[in-house]
Design a protein around this motif. Structure first.
Motif, mmCIF file in Angstrom:
data_model
loop_
_atom_site.group_PDB
_atom_site.id
_atom_site.type_symbol
_atom_site.label_atom_id
_atom_site.label_comp_id
_atom_site.label_asym_id
_atom_site.label_seq_id
_atom_site.Cartn_x
_atom_site.Cartn_y
_atom_site.Cartn_z
ATOM 1 N N LEU A 1 66.785 93.032 104.504
ATOM 2 C CA LEU A 1 66.585 93.205 103.063
ATOM 3 C C LEU A 1 67.486 92.307 102.225
ATOM 4 O O LEU A 1 67.475 92.401 100.992
ATOM 5 N N ARG A 2 68.244 91.435 102.866
ATOM 6 C CA ARG A 2 69.202 90.601 102.127
ATOM 7 C C ARG A 2 68.540 89.750 101.056
ATOM 8 O O ARG A 2 69.124 89.503 100.007
ATOM 9 N N ARG A 3 67.327 89.253 101.314
ATOM 10 C CA ARG A 3 66.650 88.386 100.349
ATOM 11 C C ARG A 3 65.654 89.157 99.472
ATOM 12 O O ARG A 3 64.778 88.557 98.865
ATOM 13 N N VAL A 4 65.790 90.473 99.423
ATOM 14 C CA VAL A 4 64.926 91.301 98.572
ATOM 15 C C VAL A 4 65.667 91.575 97.266
ATOM 16 O O VAL A 4 66.805 92.037 97.280
ATOM 17 N N GLN A 5 65.027 91.301 96.136
ATOM 18 C CA GLN A 5 65.671 91.485 94.836
ATOM 19 C C GLN A 5 65.505 92.904 94.299
ATOM 20 O O GLN A 5 66.436 93.468 93.729
ATOM 21 N N GLN A 6 64.309 93.485 94.432
ATOM 22 C CA GLN A 6 64.075 94.861 93.998
ATOM 23 C C GLN A 6 63.354 95.601 95.116
ATOM 24 O O GLN A 6 62.411 95.080 95.711
ATOM 25 N N LEU A 7 63.806 96.819 95.383
ATOM 26 C CA LEU A 7 63.283 97.611 96.500
ATOM 27 C C LEU A 7 62.872 98.984 96.000
ATOM 28 O O LEU A 7 63.700 99.749 95.484
ATOM 29 N N ALA A 8 61.590 99.309 96.134
ATOM 30 C CA ALA A 8 61.079 100.628 95.757
ATOM 31 C C ALA A 8 60.797 101.421 97.025
ATOM 32 O O ALA A 8 59.958 101.020 97.835
ATOM 33 N N THR B 1 57.710 85.936 108.669
ATOM 34 C CA THR B 1 57.564 84.701 109.441
ATOM 35 C C THR B 1 56.101 84.353 109.639
ATOM 36 O O THR B 1 55.710 83.180 109.560
ATOM 37 N N SER B 2 55.263 85.361 109.878
ATOM 38 C CA SER B 2 53.839 85.095 110.111
ATOM 39 C C SER B 2 53.158 84.486 108.895
ATOM 40 O O SER B 2 52.128 83.815 109.015
ATOM 41 N N LEU B 3 53.752 84.687 107.703
ATOM 42 C CA LEU B 3 53.172 84.136 106.475
ATOM 43 C C LEU B 3 53.966 82.950 105.930
ATOM 44 O O LEU B 3 53.657 82.449 104.849
ATOM 45 N N GLY B 4 54.981 82.547 106.665
ATOM 46 C CA GLY B 4 55.797 81.421 106.215
ATOM 47 C C GLY B 4 56.741 81.759 105.083
ATOM 48 O O GLY B 4 57.148 80.886 104.323
ATOM 49 N N HIS B 5 57.117 83.036 104.970
ATOM 50 C CA HIS B 5 57.975 83.492 103.864
ATOM 51 C C HIS B 5 59.388 83.855 104.309
ATOM 52 O O HIS B 5 60.140 84.434 103.525
ATOM 53 N N LEU B 6 59.765 83.538 105.514
ATOM 54 C CA LEU B 6 61.039 84.030 106.040
ATOM 55 C C LEU B 6 62.224 83.627 105.174
ATOM 56 O O LEU B 6 63.171 84.407 104.991
ATOM 57 N N HIS B 7 62.201 82.420 104.628
ATOM 58 C CA HIS B 7 63.341 81.933 103.851
ATOM 59 C C HIS B 7 63.108 82.023 102.344
ATOM 60 O O HIS B 7 63.891 81.471 101.569
ATOM 61 N N GLU B 8 62.048 82.706 101.935
ATOM 62 C CA GLU B 8 61.773 82.887 100.510
ATOM 63 C C GLU B 8 62.239 84.271 100.065
ATOM 64 O O GLU B 8 62.088 85.253 100.800
ATOM 65 N N PRO B 9 62.817 84.376 98.865
ATOM 66 C CA PRO B 9 63.207 85.705 98.384
ATOM 67 C C PRO B 9 61.985 86.539 98.028
ATOM 68 O O PRO B 9 60.970 86.026 97.554
ATOM 69 N N CYS C 1 57.941 84.745 92.250
ATOM 70 C CA CYS C 1 57.573 86.163 92.201
ATOM 71 C C CYS C 1 56.698 86.511 93.399
ATOM 72 O O CYS C 1 55.476 86.563 93.316
ATOM 73 N N LEU C 2 57.350 86.744 94.526
ATOM 74 C CA LEU C 2 56.677 87.129 95.766
ATOM 75 C C LEU C 2 56.821 88.637 95.935
ATOM 76 O O LEU C 2 57.930 89.166 95.909
ATOM 77 N N VAL C 3 55.702 89.332 96.082
ATOM 78 C CA VAL C 3 55.695 90.789 96.194
ATOM 79 C C VAL C 3 55.126 91.189 97.548
ATOM 80 O O VAL C 3 54.075 90.686 97.963
ATOM 81 N N TYR C 4 55.828 92.102 98.236
ATOM 82 C CA TYR C 4 55.339 92.700 99.469
ATOM 83 C C TYR C 4 55.163 94.200 99.217
ATOM 84 O O TYR C 4 56.016 94.838 98.593
ATOM 85 N N SER C 5 54.062 94.735 99.729
ATOM 86 C CA SER C 5 53.798 96.163 99.604
ATOM 87 C C SER C 5 53.429 96.723 100.971
ATOM 88 O O SER C 5 52.447 96.299 101.571
ATOM 89 N N LEU C 6 54.239 97.650 101.471
ATOM 90 C CA LEU C 6 53.973 98.329 102.742
ATOM 91 C C LEU C 6 53.327 99.661 102.396
ATOM 92 O O LEU C 6 54.002 100.593 101.960
ATOM 93 N N ARG C 7 52.017 99.738 102.519
ATOM 94 C CA ARG C 7 51.291 100.906 102.031
ATOM 95 C C ARG C 7 50.295 101.410 103.061
ATOM 96 O O ARG C 7 50.082 100.774 104.095
ATOM 97 N N ALA C 8 49.697 102.550 102.763
ATOM 98 C CA ALA C 8 48.690 103.136 103.650
ATOM 99 C C ALA C 8 47.561 103.677 102.790
ATOM 100 O O ALA C 8 47.446 104.890 102.581
ATOM 101 N N GLY C 9 46.754 102.791 102.246
ATOM 102 C CA GLY C 9 45.635 103.185 101.392
ATOM 103 C C GLY C 9 46.103 103.765 100.081
ATOM 104 O O GLY C 9 47.239 103.573 99.646
#
Length: 320
Positions: free
Chosen positions: A223-230, A193-201, A134-142
């Motif tokens: 986005l190929r390795r992204v399971q859910q996209l908001a 890549t900077s976090l070592g997650h390039l090959h992780e979903p 369960c790896l979550v990325y959030s692109l946000r601005a405050g």
């Protein structure tokens, strides 16, 4: 002559009493609903083992999906198809939805109580946000961080990217906040890549920073390795000019077609009345839409794969 006056006083007192009782009942009802909404906003922290048991006992059925047809040449027909696709996702695309995060809010138009902020996520077994994957990325601005806090409580590894975050905000979390952002020169793959997650979903990717949706959609292969996209989609700036608006609609249409080719299908839609949103009338749609909306997609081609962690949760659920 005294009796009518006395009767009038009793009647007035009785009316005041009824008004006070009515107001007290209203306040109790609002308090109860607020408590329920607060509990709903905290549900993201319930135990993953319980969810594994539920998933095992309720097998999945074939899912229906909403598809975007080929782009028509006529602008009005194109706009109608685009917003019909975004605003009417199939309810069968995901059977177990849960909102992560959100702040209870009372809107006085019709006394509506709802949750502001947060995102819907799909908890169907093949997309369940459980285990070490369960790896979550959030692109946000405050702004609101209740989504990230709820997903962290749920057990996910949460990484937020906010170039405007201060040192104090980055230290406080929730999750890990990186003082970086997606730009024309910094891609999603480079951040991974900077976090070592390039090959992780990525189990869940939230895109709410202004302009980030364009940077994500123009490079769909990342986005190929992204399971859910908001995605938070904004059309506000283009509405002042019809030609500019149709040009933006057509660009989004093409980007969503490419997203569909990768396996993404919408399952949740929400109109926003903040972030500069205005009402817009779309040709072919009976009801107006707000110009800022959030749409959540599932990637049918990138489903959660069982790991040692998720297998252990399931085994414990079966044995108990």
């Amino acid at each position: 002559m005294a009796e009518p006056a006395a009767t009038g006083k009793v009647s007035k007192r009785s009316t005041q009493k009824h008004c006070l009782l009515y107001l007290a009942a209203m306040l109790l009802s609002l308090s109860a609903i607020t408590v329920v909404l607060v509990l709903m906003s905290q549900l993201g922290s319930f135990d993953g083992e319980l969810w594994s048991r539920w998933s095992r006992r309720h097998p999945t059925r074939p899912r229906a999906v909403t598809t975007l047809p080929e782009m028509p040449e006529d602008d009005r027909q194109m706009a109608a198809r685009l917003f019909r696709y975004l605003s009417r996702p199939s309810g069968a695309a995901c059977r177990r939805l849960l909102r992560f995060g959100g702040t209870p809010s009372l809107k006085l138009h019709g006394m509506v109580l709802n949750l502001e902020g947060g995102e819907m996520a799909c908890l169907d077994p093949e997309f369940a946000l459980t285990g070490l994957d369960c790896l979550v990325y959030s692109l946000r601005a405050g702004g609101d961080s209740s989504l990230e806090a709820a997903l962290e409580r749920y057990g996910c590894s949460v990484h937020s990217f906010d170039a405007a975050a201060t040192e104090a905000e980055a230290a406080d979390g929730p999750g890990t906040i990186h003082q970086a952002a997606l730009t024309e020169h910094v891609t999603l793959d480079e951040l991974r890549t900077s976090l070592g997650h390039l090959h992780e979903p990525i189990a869940f990717l939230s895109v709410t920073a202004p302009g980030a949706e364009e940077l994500v959609l123009c490079r769909p292969e990342a986005l190929r390795r992204v399971q859910q996209l908001a995605l938070r989609l904004s059309f506000s700036e283009a509405l002042s000019d019809e030609a500019r608006a149709f040009a933006l609609f057509r660009r989004r249409y093409g980007q969503l077609l490419r997203l569909q080719e990768l396996g993404f299908r919408p399952f949740a839609f929400e109109q926003l009345d903040s972030h500069g949103a205005v009402n817009m009338t779309v040709p072919g749609l009976a009801e107006p839409l707000t110009s800022v909306m959030e749409v959540v997609f599932l990637n049918a081609g990138e489903r959660a794969q069982p790991t040692l962690a998720t297998s252990a949760l399931t085994l414990r659920g079966l044995r108990s």
